[in-house]
Scaffold this motif. Structure first.
Motif, PDB file in Angstrom:
ATOM      1  N   ARG A  95     -13.823  21.330  -2.948  1.00 38.49           N
ATOM      2  CA  ARG A  95     -12.969  21.257  -3.493  1.00 38.49           C
ATOM      3  C   ARG A  95     -12.064  19.899  -2.604  1.00 38.49           C
ATOM      4  N   LEU A  96     -11.591  19.263  -3.184  1.00 34.90           N
ATOM      5  CA  LEU A  96     -10.798  17.389  -3.370  1.00 34.90           C
ATOM      6  C   LEU A  96      -9.390  17.773  -3.073  1.00 34.90           C
ATOM      7  N   ARG A  97      -9.005  16.904  -2.412  1.00 36.24           N
ATOM      8  CA  ARG A  97      -7.561  16.898  -0.765  1.00 36.24           C
ATOM      9  C   ARG A  97      -6.878  15.557  -1.364  1.00 36.24           C
ATOM     10  N   ALA A  98      -6.556  15.679  -2.090  1.00 34.99           N
ATOM     11  CA  ALA A  98      -5.462  13.320  -1.349  1.00 34.99           C
ATOM     12  C   ALA A  98      -4.039  13.415  -1.240  1.00 34.99           C
ATOM     13  N   ALA A  99      -3.556  12.536  -0.575  1.00 38.95           N
ATOM     14  CA  ALA A  99      -2.305  12.408  -0.288  1.00 38.95           C
ATOM     15  C   ALA A  99      -1.622  12.105  -0.795  1.00 38.95           C
ATOM     16  N   ALA A 100      -1.640  10.815  -1.679  1.00 38.72           N
ATOM     17  CA  ALA A 100      -0.665  10.696  -2.630  1.00 38.72           C
ATOM     18  C   ALA A 100      -1.886   9.362  -4.063  1.00 38.72           C
ATOM     19  N   ILE A 101      -0.768   9.572  -5.060  1.00 43.41           N
ATOM     20  CA  ILE A 101      -1.486   8.721  -6.595  1.00 43.41           C
ATOM     21  C   ILE A 101      -1.338   7.407  -6.330  1.00 43.41           C
ATOM     22  N   PHE A 102      -2.896   6.856  -6.109  1.00 42.53           N
ATOM     23  CA  PHE A 102      -3.140   5.311  -5.998  1.00 42.53           C
ATOM     24  C   PHE A 102      -2.122   4.332  -6.742  1.00 42.53           C
ATOM     25  N   ASP A 103      -0.953   4.045  -6.761  1.00 44.26           N
ATOM     26  CA  ASP A 103      -0.297   3.134  -7.097  1.00 44.26           C
ATOM     27  C   ASP A 103       0.975   2.575  -5.738  1.00 44.26           C
ATOM     28  N   GLY A 104       1.914   1.887  -6.036  1.00 52.49           N
ATOM     29  CA  GLY A 104       2.845   1.640  -5.560  1.00 52.49           C
ATOM     30  C   GLY A 104       2.338   0.799  -3.541  1.00 52.49           C
ATOM     31  N   ALA A 105       3.085   1.325  -2.481  1.00 51.98           N
ATOM     32  CA  ALA A 105       3.184   1.773  -1.435  1.00 51.98           C
ATOM     33  C   ALA A 105       1.745   2.064  -0.886  1.00 51.98           C
ATOM     34  N   ALA A 106       1.079   2.736  -1.639  1.00 45.13           N
ATOM     35  CA  ALA A 106      -0.405   4.103  -1.287  1.00 45.13           C
ATOM     36  C   ALA A 106      -1.329   2.371  -1.717  1.00 45.13           C
ATOM     37  N   ARG A 107      -0.678   2.370  -2.864  1.00 40.52           N
ATOM     38  CA  ARG A 107      -2.380   1.143  -3.275  1.00 40.52           C
ATOM     39  C   ARG A 107      -1.912   0.570  -2.392  1.00 40.52           C
ATOM     40  N   ALA A 108      -1.134  -0.059  -2.008  1.00 42.26           N
ATOM     41  CA  ALA A 108      -0.770  -2.031  -1.412  1.00 42.26           C
ATOM     42  C   ALA A 108      -1.127  -1.098   0.284  1.00 42.26           C
ATOM     43  N   MET A 109      -0.940   0.301   0.896  1.00 40.65           N
ATOM     44  CA  MET A 109      -1.619   0.965   2.026  1.00 40.65           C
ATOM     45  C   MET A 109      -3.314   0.326   1.909  1.00 40.65           C
ATOM     46  N   VAL A 110      -3.758   1.153   0.305  1.00 43.68           N
ATOM     47  CA  VAL A 110      -5.023   0.831   0.589  1.00 43.68           C
ATOM     48  C   VAL A 110      -5.700  -0.338   1.100  1.00 43.68           C
TER      49      VAL A 110
END
Length: 232
Positions: free
Chosen positions: A65-80
């Motif tokens: 299975r795969l789980r992720a916290a958020a979609i990779f855009d906006g603030a999530a992208r900036a944090m990555v």
């Protein structure tokens, strides 16, 4: 006064350290149910419990299975990008907290967590592995054993950014192996593999194959963000 609390995404002043401002927070697309039970892809409607996405049915992944916290855009992208490219190690504890919430069903009952490794030459250039930082903080939060050295990258691959899905698969084929002397840490274990972003799944799939070849009974994948087709 010297280090005022600022938004982890945009740098605006906030009320406390380790937070995200209201504007950035409103733009974070957390991945919540309903989603595909295997790939964690969010559904636009609720198809009922236990439903799988067309992608999971047509091309079942090698991991459980795969789980992720958020979609990779906006603030999530900036944090990555802040953690990966700008040495923002202070982001890792916050990101791990979001991942812990998203991956509860992966982490419950698992034997250990381990990061997707970097090749030693890339590690020497970057000085740290962002996936390892996330895994280390997740281990501390959950009390789950952490295996930082069990899985190694044996082939120096080119960066995945900009490659097609097929090229990504070819790039990481046979790129991972179990480090000598660490076989017992993997054999017969239920493992959670940690990375920062899930894009096409080529990297985590190659790593999963190496773990299962070494006798892991189950491998789940937990990432901070997931890049959908619209955000790649």
């Amino acid at each position: 006064m010297v280090y005022p609390p600022v938004c982890l995404s945009c740098g605006a002043l906030t009320g406390r350290h380790g937070g995200v401002c209201a504007a950035c927070w409103s733009g974070v697309r957390f991945i919540e149910r309903p989603y595909c039970e295997v790939l964690g892809l969010p559904f636009s409607y609720d198809p009922g419990p236990g439903m799988l996405s067309a992608q999971a049915i047509a091309d079942p992944p090698v991991f459980a299975r795969l789980r992720a916290a958020a979609i990779f855009d906006g603030a999530a992208r900036a944090m990555v990008h802040g953690l990966k490219y700008r040495d923002r190690g202070d982001l890792a504890p916050v990101m791990a907290g979001w991942m812990e919430r998203a991956g509860q069903d992966c982490l419950a009952g698992c034997d250990a967590i381990l990061p997707v490794p970097l090749h030693r030459t890339r590690f020497a250039l970057r000085k740290f592995n962002q996936a390892a930082e996330l895994a280390r903080h997740l281990s501390g939060r959950t009390g789950t054993p952490y295996l930082p050295a069990a899985l190694v990258r044996t082939k120096r691959t080119q960066r995945q950014v900009g490659l097609t899905a097929r090229a990504r698969q070819d790039n990481v084929r046979a790129a991972f192996a179990i480090a000598a002397g660490h076989e017992a840490e993997v054999f017969g274990k239920r493992l959670v593999l940690i990375d920062d972003v899930y894009t096409t799944g080529a990297t985590v799939s190659a790593a999963t194959r190496a773990l299962k070849k070494a006798g892991a009974t189950e491998v789940s994948v937990l990432t901070f963000a997931m890049a959908l087709a619209e955000t790649i």
